[in-house]
Write an enzyme that holds these catalytic residues in place. Structure first.
Site, PDB file in Angstrom:
ATOM      1  N   HIS A 225       6.827  23.538 -22.115  1.00  0.00           N
ATOM      2  CA  HIS A 225       5.514  23.109 -21.598  1.00  0.00           C
ATOM      3  C   HIS A 225       4.832  24.358 -20.989  1.00  0.00           C
ATOM      4  CE1 HIS A 225       3.335  19.781 -19.954  1.00  0.00           C
ATOM      5  NE2 HIS A 225       3.261  20.435 -18.559  1.00  0.00           N
TER       6      HIS A 225
ATOM      7  N   MET B 242      -4.153  26.142 -16.340  1.00  0.00           N
ATOM      8  CA  MET B 242      -5.179  25.632 -15.163  1.00  0.00           C
ATOM      9  C   MET B 242      -6.585  26.563 -14.895  1.00  0.00           C
ATOM     10  SD  MET B 242      -2.379  24.643 -12.143  1.00  0.00           S
ATOM     11  CE  MET B 242      -0.798  23.841 -12.768  1.00  0.00           C
TER      12      MET B 242
ATOM     13  N   ASP C  33       1.430  25.194 -18.881  1.00  0.00           N
ATOM     14  CA  ASP C  33       0.457  24.668 -17.974  1.00  0.00           C
ATOM     15  C   ASP C  33      -0.831  25.588 -17.887  1.00  0.00           C
ATOM     16  OD1 ASP C  33       1.518  21.940 -16.998  1.00  0.00           O
ATOM     17  OD2 ASP C  33       3.252  23.453 -16.079  1.00  0.00           O
TER      18      ASP C  33
ATOM     19  N   GLY D 147      -1.805  20.577 -10.656  1.00  0.00           N
ATOM     20  CA  GLY D 147      -2.160  21.818  -9.763  1.00  0.00           C
ATOM     21  C   GLY D 147      -0.896  22.853  -9.464  1.00  0.00           C
ATOM     22  N   PHE D 148       0.152  22.107  -9.100  1.00  0.00           N
ATOM     23  CA  PHE D 148       1.171  22.958  -8.466  1.00  0.00           C
ATOM     24  C   PHE D 148       2.610  22.601  -8.793  1.00  0.00           C
ATOM     25  CE2 PHE D 148      -2.652  23.503  -6.042  1.00  0.00           C
ATOM     26  CZ  PHE D 148      -2.354  25.058  -5.736  1.00  0.00           C
TER      27      PHE D 148
ATOM     28  N   SER E  91       9.076  23.662 -18.024  1.00  0.00           N
ATOM     29  CA  SER E  91       7.729  24.169 -17.695  1.00  0.00           C
ATOM     30  C   SER E  91       7.986  25.434 -17.166  1.00  0.00           C
ATOM     31  CB  SER E  91       7.069  23.162 -16.544  1.00  0.00           C
ATOM     32  OG  SER E  91       5.910  23.725 -16.052  1.00  0.00           O
TER      33      SER E  91
ATOM     34  N   MET F  27       1.223  11.800 -15.247  1.00  0.00           N
ATOM     35  CA  MET F  27       1.353  12.640 -14.206  1.00  0.00           C
ATOM     36  C   MET F  27       2.150  12.003 -13.069  1.00  0.00           C
ATOM     37  SD  MET F  27       0.336  15.765 -15.247  1.00  0.00           S
ATOM     38  CE  MET F  27       1.068  16.498 -13.711  1.00  0.00           C
TER      39      MET F  27
ATOM     40  N   GLY G  99       6.975  22.067  -7.974  1.00  0.00           N
ATOM     41  CA  GLY G  99       7.664  21.704  -6.732  1.00  0.00           C
ATOM     42  C   GLY G  99       7.180  20.485  -5.818  1.00  0.00           C
TER      43      GLY G  99
ATOM     44  N   HIS H   6      -0.439  21.909 -21.806  1.00  0.00           N
ATOM     45  CA  HIS H   6      -1.281  20.837 -21.012  1.00  0.00           C
ATOM     46  C   HIS H   6      -2.465  21.578 -20.292  1.00  0.00           C
ATOM     47  CE1 HIS H   6      -0.500  18.541 -16.923  1.00  0.00           C
ATOM     48  NE2 HIS H   6      -1.746  18.206 -17.423  1.00  0.00           N
TER      49      HIS H   6
ATOM     50  N   ASP I 233       5.659  14.221 -16.150  1.00  0.00           N
ATOM     51  CA  ASP I 233       5.437  15.423 -15.824  1.00  0.00           C
ATOM     52  C   ASP I 233       5.194  15.576 -14.258  1.00  0.00           C
ATOM     53  OD1 ASP I 233       4.868  18.180 -15.341  1.00  0.00           O
ATOM     54  OD2 ASP I 233       2.940  18.151 -16.531  1.00  0.00           O
ATOM     55  N   GLY I 234       6.047  16.331 -13.482  1.00  0.00           N
ATOM     56  CA  GLY I 234       6.053  16.450 -11.886  1.00  0.00           C
ATOM     57  C   GLY I 234       6.988  15.815 -11.355  1.00  0.00           C
ATOM     58  N   GLY I 235       8.080  16.722 -10.593  1.00  0.00           N
ATOM     59  CA  GLY I 235       8.812  16.331  -9.721  1.00  0.00           C
ATOM     60  C   GLY I 235      10.104  15.906 -10.322  1.00  0.00           C
TER      61      GLY I 235
ATOM     62  N   MET J  54      -5.154  21.497 -18.006  1.00  0.00           N
ATOM     63  CA  MET J  54      -6.115  21.343 -16.845  1.00  0.00           C
ATOM     64  C   MET J  54      -7.235  21.788 -16.511  1.00  0.00           C
ATOM     65  SD  MET J  54      -2.035  20.692 -14.814  1.00  0.00           S
ATOM     66  CE  MET J  54      -1.440  21.918 -16.070  1.00  0.00           C
TER      67      MET J  54
HETATM   68  C1  DX5 Z   1       1.709  20.376 -12.513  1.00  0.00           C
HETATM   69  C2  DX5 Z   1       2.467  20.810 -13.882  1.00  0.00           C
HETATM   70  C3  DX5 Z   1       3.627  20.579 -14.081  1.00  0.00           C
HETATM   71  C4  DX5 Z   1       4.507  21.383 -13.131  1.00  0.00           C
HETATM   72  C5  DX5 Z   1       6.023  20.736 -13.059  1.00  0.00           C
HETATM   73  O1  DX5 Z   1       0.636  20.480 -12.211  1.00  0.00           O
HETATM   74  O2  DX5 Z   1       1.487  20.228 -14.798  1.00  0.00           O
HETATM   75  O3  DX5 Z   1       4.036  20.617 -15.655  1.00  0.00           O
HETATM   76  O4  DX5 Z   1       5.055  22.538 -14.030  1.00  0.00           O
HETATM   77  O5  DX5 Z   1       6.678  21.442 -11.989  1.00  0.00           O
HETATM   78  P1  DX5 Z   1       7.884  20.685 -11.276  1.00  0.00           P
HETATM   79  O6  DX5 Z   1       8.789  20.294 -12.396  1.00  0.00           O
HETATM   80  O7  DX5 Z   1       8.376  21.769 -10.356  1.00  0.00           O
HETATM   81  O8  DX5 Z   1       7.317  19.425 -10.660  1.00  0.00           O
HETATM   82 ZN    ZN Z   2       2.359  20.216 -16.928  1.00  0.00          ZN
END
Ligand code: DX5
Ligand code: ZN
Length: 224
Positions: free
Chosen positions: A32, A36, A34, A141-142, A7, A136, A144, A65, A174-176, A67
């Site tokens: 990927h 937003m 993102d 949104g973020f 991402s 998700m 990390g 993606h 997606d996420g963490g 958002m």
């Molecule tokens: C969050 C995004 C993710 C994000 C994942 O809203 O959709 O794609 O970049 O980032 P990590 O892998 O750091 O959780």
């Molecule tokens: Zn994403």
């Protein structure tokens, strides 16, 4: 085939071309991206001009993606900019089936995303239409943030439905995502694993992709 999708949200935007080249060296064939809008999520990121610029420097599959609160208006714009796959949030679509068909008719693969609080049951009527479902594993949104384990139960439920209904949509998460949960995610049925921080904030992003891909492929072999 299981894929690790870097991402770019976690990449150094001042050196985006180099960052993308690095993860491609590590074997990434999908990226990927993102998008937003500051409304659906409390953050602003990239628009179609950046997608267009990325399209020019890579042959990787671009997974966009969205958002944003108005995906019907902007999905075609991102497809025109070079997106190969476009996912929309179930929470933003009044006529989800129509949105998915529109994305497909514009020439991209269509995905549906569900937030951590949205149940898999809301997707019952579109599972035979969607090309992929994105679960998700953080609130969007973020980058990390910490992985939410309830996402694995949702991936398992989707995988079970996929078998029962004899469908072949991909399951994305997606996420963490880190080296520590890649195996669990693949065992739960995930095919496309998105990772931002774990790749771009590591010492060697190419090696991080390679390492995650290795774990994912090992887990896939056991699952199959
Ligand atoms: C969050 C995004 C993710 C994000 C994942 O809203 O959709 O794609 O970049 O980032 P990590 O892998 O750091 O959780
Ligand atoms: Zn994403």
């Amino acid at each position: 085939m299981t894929e690790i999708l870097p991402s770019i949200l976690a990449a150094d935007f001042a050196r985006l071309g180099e960052e993308i080249a690095r993860v491609e060296r590590g074997g990434a064939s999908m990226l990927h991206l993102d998008v937003m809008d500051g409304h659906f999520v409390p953050n602003l990121t990239i628009g179609p001009s950046i997608v267009k610029a990325i399209r020019k420097i890579t042959k990787a599959t671009l997974d966009v993606h969205l958002m944003i609160t108005d995906p019907d208006r902007y999905a075609p714009v991102f497809i025109e900019a070079g997106a190969d796959c476009v996912s929309v949030h179930q929470e933003t679509c009044r006529h989800l089936d129509g949105t998915l068909r529109m994305i497909q008719s514009e020439g991209a693969r269509a995905g549906v995303v569900i937030n951590p609080a949205t149940p898999v049951s809301t997707l019952g009527e579109v599972l035979d239409l969607a090309d992929y479902i994105l679960v998700m594993s953080v609130n969007p949104g973020f980058g990390g943030q910490q992985f939410l384990p309830n996402s694995l139960g949702k991936a398992r439920a989707l995988d079970a439905r996929r078998r029962e209904m004899n469908l072949n949509f991909h399951i994305e998460i997606d996420g963490g995502i880190t080296m520590d949960n890649v195996t669990d995610a693949v065992r739960a049925g995930c095919d496309w694993l998105v990772a931002g921080t774990a790749i771009f904030h590591s010492e060697d992003p190419a090696a991080a992709v390679r390492g995650m891909q290795h774990l994912a492929r090992e887990a896939t072999a056991i699952r199959a």
